[in-house]
Design an enzyme around this catalytic site. Sequence first.
Site, PDB file in Angstrom:
ATOM      1  N   LYS A 116       0.856  -1.186   0.000  1.00  9.07           N
ATOM      2  CA  LYS A 116       0.000   0.000   0.000  1.00  9.07           C
ATOM      3  C   LYS A 116       0.895   1.239   0.000  1.00  9.07           C
ATOM      4  CE  LYS A 116      -3.885   1.892   2.737  1.00  9.07           C
ATOM      5  NZ  LYS A 116      -4.658   1.703   3.988  1.00  9.07           N
ATOM      6  N   SER A 197      -9.607   1.541   3.041  1.00  5.20           N
ATOM      7  CA  SER A 197      -8.732   2.304   2.189  1.00  5.20           C
ATOM      8  C   SER A 197      -7.683   1.459   1.468  1.00  5.20           C
ATOM      9  CB  SER A 197      -8.030   3.389   3.013  1.00  5.20           C
ATOM     10  OG  SER A 197      -7.114   2.829   3.924  1.00  5.20           O
ATOM     11  N   SER A 221      -9.922  -0.724   7.159  1.00  2.00           N
ATOM     12  CA  SER A 221      -9.254  -0.544   5.858  1.00  2.00           C
ATOM     13  C   SER A 221      -8.580  -1.781   5.283  1.00  2.00           C
ATOM     14  CB  SER A 221      -8.227   0.586   5.953  1.00  2.00           C
ATOM     15  OG  SER A 221      -8.879   1.828   5.866  1.00  2.00           O
TER      16      SER A 221
END
Length: 519
Positions: A116, A197, A221
């Site tokens: 990420k 996310s 997330s």
Amino acid sequence: MATDPPLALLQSRVLLALLAISSLVLQTVALAQAQAVSLEEASAHELQLAFRQNKLTSRQLTNFYLNRIRRLNPLLRGVIEVNPDALRQADRADRERKAKPHGSLSALHGIPILLKDNIATKDKMNTTAGSFALLRSVVPRDAGVVARLRRAGAVLLGKASLSEWSHYRFSSDHSGWCARSGQGKNPYNLSATPCGSSSGSAISMAANMGAVSLGTETDGSILCPSSSNSVVGIKPTLGLTSRGGVIPITPRQDTVGPMCRTVADAVNVLDVIVGFDPYDDKATREASKYIPRGGYKQFLKVDGLKGKRLGIVKPFFDSYSGTPVAKAFESHFNTLRKQGAVLVDRLDLADFRKIYSDSSEGVAMSAEFKLALNTYLRDLVVSPVRSLADVIAFNNKHKHVEKTDEYGQAFFIAAEATNGIDKTVKSALQNMTRLSRDGFEKLMRQNKLDALVTPESTVTLALAIGGFPGISVPAGYDEDGVPYGICFGGLRGSEPTLIEIAYGFEQATKIRRPPSFLR
Ligand SMILES: *[C@@H]1O[C@H](CO)[C@@H](O)[C@H](O)[C@H]1NC(C)=O
Ligand SMILES: *[C@@H]1O[C@H](CO)[C@@H](O)[C@H](O)[C@H]1NC(C)=O
Ligand SMILES: *[C@@H]1O[C@H](CO)[C@@H](O)[C@H](O)[C@H]1NC(C)=O
């Protein structure tokens, strides 16, 4: 009527000969197209086997993913950048494998991983949380988890997209959007949300654009995008994995965890990334006590559900009532029972419900975010922005690329207006400690539960405020083809138990399948 034996025999001989030829052809095709055919959905374990049998090199594997990213990412936007050094790292892994004795290498050696984009890498890649504000910033060092991945010989394939700033800039609309790569898409239904996310990590795993990946979670997330994209996500106990070098929301809740296609892959990643880090010393020292001797792999037991006490909180399933999804969960409950679990579904909810009507998390997070982000930005070696105020100004100046008028930056502005850990924040922190103790913790202890079973990401707030772990496993696909997961959540340090449960469920159901339209 008798058949003519000689003819039948002849036919079967011809058939056998044909089979022999076609299997030869198939083998040749397989060799030529090994990448297109068999690497999709391959587990880290299978890939290691192929490495050892000289059927595959890390370079070939890395090229396979780079090609898939080239082909699919313009549509799916799960990846922001690929690592210009990925093939070099793969070559090094291939050389090392030849030189080192079998069995001495980690399960991730030579395996390409996506990170990420809020996880720092000190290399040619940018670390930006998806925002142009951090482009060309220079981080002081690899994130703690990245240092561990490099030591394990993993190939850092690239940076996965995300809801910009890990979804702490604007509201939960626009999930999966960031300025640098645009709107991430759910590969199972392009008009469905990928959730965030850690959207890019989930999208990329679902669409086989990498072997394994890392996401981060502050509240949902990892668990939500894992659920929405039919992948397995582990949100570890707070501090089990280092947050050093991770663009923060709040160190009180942030955690880094694996997002992969199977429980076994996620566990292989977890084994590599857990442990003490001097750059997140307090939390990682505190959580080290939970790491089992011999790691987490030993808990991948097919009969892992046997004797487990699982809590079912009915209201979590209310919104599905009457739908095919509700039916699917009923069937999953039966599977859990059949595999030897004890389901406890008459639970006292009074205190647990309070968690969901309280606003303390938002109050505390806002103040904590400003402090934590400012610290992160100050520690950068080079950066166009040095404070939250700078980032807000950047977004106002670059309205067009950052879609500032359209998407806003409400959370940023609210956070900027906070003033440290004042009386209100302290009260919010106390409230959360109390709510967690009298809610989730009490529920788990009083009923002697091993895990709470919930649909999708409905339970994340309770896990978030207590620093508790959770694992999401694929549980089905709705009428629109959109995946949903089942979540197993537990008390701090309960990863071994949760892994047994998650693996037991996965092996009994095997629900994950790759998105079909991408073939
Ligand atoms: C990082 O960002 C810079 C500036 O846009 C760009 O030139 C560079 O290629 C980026 N790095 C990677 C690996 O994409
Ligand atoms: C904490 O809980 C108390 C009592 O329920 C409440 O009055 C107060 O507003 C809460 N604080 C915050 C910041 O939510
Ligand atoms: C995708 O979801 C939409 C609703 O959001 C639905 O109308 C459509 O049929 C779905 N597509 C597929 C392929 O299932």
